[in-house]
Design a protein around this motif. Structure first.
Motif, PDB file in Angstrom:
ATOM      1  N   ARG A 171       1.020  -9.092  -3.241  1.00 16.27           N
ATOM      2  CA  ARG A 171       1.524 -10.068  -4.211  1.00 16.27           C
ATOM      3  C   ARG A 171       0.469 -11.161  -4.384  1.00 16.27           C
ATOM      4  O   ARG A 171       0.633 -12.283  -3.931  1.00 16.27           O
ATOM      5  CB  ARG A 171       2.840 -10.654  -3.722  1.00 16.27           C
ATOM      6  N   GLU A 182      -0.465 -13.056  -6.630  1.00 14.68           N
ATOM      7  CA  GLU A 182      -0.101 -14.313  -7.291  1.00 14.68           C
ATOM      8  C   GLU A 182       0.451 -15.337  -6.298  1.00 14.68           C
ATOM      9  O   GLU A 182       0.511 -16.525  -6.594  1.00 14.68           O
ATOM     10  CB  GLU A 182       0.913 -14.056  -8.420  1.00 14.68           C
ATOM     11  N   ALA A 183       0.821 -14.906  -5.104  1.00 20.14           N
ATOM     12  CA  ALA A 183       1.387 -15.804  -4.094  1.00 20.14           C
ATOM     13  C   ALA A 183       0.353 -16.258  -3.064  1.00 20.14           C
ATOM     14  O   ALA A 183       0.692 -16.949  -2.104  1.00 20.14           O
ATOM     15  CB  ALA A 183       2.553 -15.120  -3.387  1.00 20.14           C
TER      16      ALA A 183
END
Length: 180
Positions: free
Chosen positions: A165, A167-168
């Protein structure tokens, strides 16, 4: 890239940190992600090498303990060293080769006795499985057969790179993440 500053390892005073990033080296045996000693403790470095296409991670190192440490502490340190590198193999689905020196080196300054390097060089596969391991006391030439095709199979079984992930992960570019 990473330079330690610990008792007996005052390397910041005579080494300069690398400035070329984490780029694999193209060789006749594949794309090698070579990182030196202290780099072995950083999962970000291993990940970047894997994302740049390294087919093997290689860690030449010189690590050991002080004879005055308890046996329990020596065991914890050595097992931590092995575990972190096997973890890099698992998290990135890539074999790891770790070579470490053996023997005792006295401290030339006389401030401490010196360091006993624990050897234990090893090769592990893309799932962290031990393929070959040297002992802690003898100089050894370690041979291992590595199936580079297994990397694709392992990454299909455990698609960690695909399912990230990203984007995190913004705060990975900071020394510490702000507390919420």
């Amino acid at each position: 890239m990473h330079i330690p500053d610990d008792p007996g390892f005052y390397e910041k005073f005579y080494f300069t940190p690398g400035d070329t990033g984490f780029e694999p080296i193209e060789t006749s045996v594949g794309r090698l992600g070579v990182m030196v000693c202290w780099d072995q403790w950083y999962p970000e470095a291993a990940r970047i090498m894997a994302l740049h296409g390294a087919e093997l991670l290689i860690y030449p190192t010189a690590i050991g303990w002080f004879d005055s440490d308890t046996q329990e502490e020596k065991d914890r340190q050595r097992e931590s060293w092995i575990t972190i590198q096997r973890s890099h193999a698992i998290a990135n689905g890539i074999p790891v080769l770790s070579c470490n020196r053996v023997g005792f080196e006295p401290d030339p300054s006389g401030v401490m006795e010196g360091i006993r390097f624990w050897g234990s060089s090893f090769v592990c596969g893309a799932q962290g499985e031990m393929i070959a391991q040297a002992d802690a006391e003898n100089e050894t030439i370690l041979y291992a057969e590595i199936d580079l095709g297994r990397t694709r199979e392992v990454r299909d079984i455990w698609p960690f790179l695909r399912d990230r992930r990203i984007e995190a992960y913004d705060c990975l570019g900071q020394r510490y993440c702000d507390n919420p």
